[in-house]
Design a protein around this motif. Structure first.
Motif, short mmCIF file in Angstrom:
data_model
loop_
_atom_site.label_atom_id
_atom_site.label_comp_id
_atom_site.label_asym_id
_atom_site.label_seq_id
_atom_site.Cartn_x
_atom_site.Cartn_y
_atom_site.Cartn_z
N THR A 20 1.02 -1.23 0.04
CA THR A 20 -0.09 0.12 -0.05
C THR A 20 0.96 1.42 0.09
OG1 THR A 20 -1.55 -1.31 1.08
CG2 THR A 20 -1.97 1.23 1.18
N ALA A 21 2.10 1.25 0.73
CA ALA A 21 2.79 2.42 0.97
C ALA A 21 3.56 2.59 -0.28
CB ALA A 21 3.67 2.25 1.97
N MET A 42 4.56 13.77 0.59
CA MET A 42 3.76 12.34 0.85
C MET A 42 4.66 11.31 0.08
SD MET A 42 1.05 12.43 2.42
CE MET A 42 0.56 10.93 2.04
N SER A 66 5.66 8.10 2.30
CA SER A 66 5.47 6.97 1.68
C SER A 66 6.60 5.91 1.89
CB SER A 66 4.64 6.99 0.49
OG SER A 66 3.69 7.78 0.51
N THR A 96 1.25 4.11 -2.90
CA THR A 96 0.96 5.66 -2.45
C THR A 96 2.11 6.57 -2.87
OG1 THR A 96 -0.34 5.00 -0.60
CG2 THR A 96 0.34 7.14 -0.46
N GLU A 97 3.31 5.98 -2.76
CA GLU A 97 4.60 6.69 -3.27
C GLU A 97 4.59 7.07 -4.65
OE1 GLU A 97 9.45 6.45 -2.83
OE2 GLU A 97 7.92 4.81 -2.13
N VAL A 152 1.88 6.92 -6.73
CA VAL A 152 0.77 7.98 -7.04
C VAL A 152 1.39 9.43 -6.95
CG1 VAL A 152 -1.30 8.87 -6.53
CG2 VAL A 152 -0.99 6.30 -6.87
N PHE A 153 1.91 9.62 -5.55
CA PHE A 153 2.42 11.04 -5.54
C PHE A 153 3.38 11.49 -6.13
CE2 PHE A 153 -0.58 10.55 -1.83
CZ PHE A 153 -1.39 11.76 -1.80
N SER A 210 2.30 16.68 -2.34
CA SER A 210 2.64 15.61 -3.07
C SER A 210 4.17 15.05 -2.79
CB SER A 210 2.35 15.76 -4.31
OG SER A 210 3.40 16.86 -5.01
N SER A 223 7.19 2.27 3.54
CA SER A 223 7.83 1.25 3.00
C SER A 223 8.91 0.58 3.73
CB SER A 223 8.10 1.43 1.65
OG SER A 223 7.09 1.82 0.69
#
Length: 445
Positions: A102-103, A132, A136, A106-107, A109-110, A129, A140
């Motif tokens: 998930t992390a 983030m 992220s 997220t990394e 995407v940002f 961003s 991880s």
């Protein structure tokens, strides 16, 4: 299982992790340096810091892509090379693996928003961003490190011949000592990346003293490098105290301590010999190990004689890796002290050739110390894949001919490494005098 196949399985996993950890560390630290550059650009309006944040963002993207590939390979290798480990204990330690995924997303995407959103979204959202991405990346590393903590000090289940019962995934995720190893790992990521960045810009400044962009880039890298270099020995000491209590065989191997002693000496250097059970050519500091491990000069430190011979880690390799880690960390801490003293004395980051040479020479030491520390952690746990619960030899796949994937992946990693070096050199070359890119301050800042 043929002994050579076990060796190839371990070598492939070790090579994959040694390769991946460099890119994972950069993916954690470079976004923070990128955000710091952005903040400096906002505060000063200096276009050089905007250029630096752009360069760091591109570097992060390159290293993130390679880290994603090598990390994906690792996830397959865990299942294919070590099916008994994942098949039996996947339910116990699956939670941090899921959260790490998930992390990671997220990394990604940002990072996309940060790379392509500059001048297209409000400046505050663009900076958010970047923050983030940094958070992220750290998350991880946090979750992956928790898996390693579990392997070194398993908890959250009751082992039985039929497999684990009474499984508590949260207790397994936060196994004893997790806080020490997490802090030590995160600091290593920031330290290795900051030292590498400082070394690169120090090299350019030695060749081009008037390169103002690289002087400013150095001023971003040096604070992180110095702070982490001074904090890391403290974090390492706390981690060592925990290992002394909970993983005494690992500490004994790291120090080449064969006999249990009160007032145990600290051995610097030397070559442990498992046959004669002595460490030759080492410099012994009387009672030093007892002081460092238990804060008591007369404390008893367990030696390898307290453990069955077939449960000893490879003493020589663990000891040499430990000395390399400590030596590299000590050199970096000393350079940080000198640099901060000169910064305090002259009210500016030092630019003299001697200091630049120091940073150039110490630039690779962060990666060296990080890799050596990881080897201490992994070698020091052998012959267990889960300490005291499952042996490495019992977890490996029964599939033969593991030499083939080992050499295949070795060639793949060599190719990927060469491509990364080529791309990063192009990024740095674009900032050399005579090769400067346009430096208009973006409207977002």
């Amino acid at each position: 299982m043929h002994a050579m196949d076990l060796l190839y399985a371990r070598a492939q996993m070790g090579m994959s992790l040694a390769f991946h950890i460099i890119f994972a560390a950069a993916g954690i630290a470079l976004p923070l340096l990128m955000v710091l550059s952005d903040l400096k650009a906002r505060r000063t309006g200096d276009a050089d810091y905007v250029t630096l944040s752009r360069k760091l963002a591109k570097g992060t993207a390159i290293l993130f892509a390679v880290g994603a590939v090598s990390g994906t390979v690792l996830s397959f290798e865990l299942g294919l090379l070590w099916p008994e480990f994942m098949g039996t204990y996947g339910e116990v330690i699956g939670l941090p693996f899921s959260l790490e995924g998930t992390a990671f997303f997220t990394e990604a995407v940002f990072l996309g928003i940060y790379l392509y959103g500059r001048d297209r979204i409000p400046s505050g959202l663009h900076l958010f961003s970047g923050v983030m991405v940094a958070l992220s990346g750290a998350a991880s590393a946090f979750f992956v490190t928790l898996v390693n903590v579990f392997m070194n000090h398993p908890s959250g289940f009751t082992p039985t011949p039929g497999g684990p019962v009474n499984v508590d995934p949260v207790a397994a995720m936060f196994s004893p000592g997790w806080q020490y190893q997490v802090v030590h790992t995160l600091l290593a990521c920031y330290q290795s990346s900051a030292f590498a960045m400082a070394g690169i810009h120090a090299l350019v400044l030695l060749r081009h003293p008037g390169a103002t962009f690289h002087r400013k880039a150095l001023s971003i890298a040096l604070p992180m490098a110095c702070i982490t270099a001074l904090l890391q020995p403290l974090a390492g000491h706390q981690s060592a105290e925990h290992i002394a209590r909970e993983q005494p065989a690992k500490l004994a191997a790291a120090e080449g301590l064969f006999e249990t002693q009160r007032g145990a000496p600290l051995t610097v250097g030397g070559l442990p010999d498992e046959e004669s059970r002595t460490t030759r050519y080492g410099l012994e500091i009387p009672k030093g190990l007892s002081v460092l491990a238990f804060t008591d000069p007369n404390a008893e430190v367990k030696g390898l004689d307290q453990f069955p011979r077939d449960e000893w880690p490879p003493v020589l390799k663990v000891h040499l890796a430990f000395d390399l880690m400590v030596g590299a960390g000590g050199a970096m801490a000393l350079l940080a002290v000198v640099t901060l003293f000169l910064r305090w004395r002259h009210k500016a980051w030092p630019e003299g050739r001697r200091v630049l040479w120091g940073w150039l020479l110490c630039g690779p030491l962060g990666v060296v110390a990080m890799e050596a520390g990881w080897l201490v952690t992994e070698w020091g746990r052998q012959p267990w894949i889960i300490r005291g619960v499952m042996r490495t030899a019992d977890a490996v796949t029964p599939v033969p001919n593991l030499a083939v994937p080992f050499w295949t992946f070795t060639l793949v990693y060599l190719f990927l490494g060469a491509m990364v070096v080529f791309l990063l050199v192009r990024q740095v070359a674009g900032t050399l005098p005579g090769h400067d890119e346009p430096r208009e301050v973006s409207h977002a800042h």
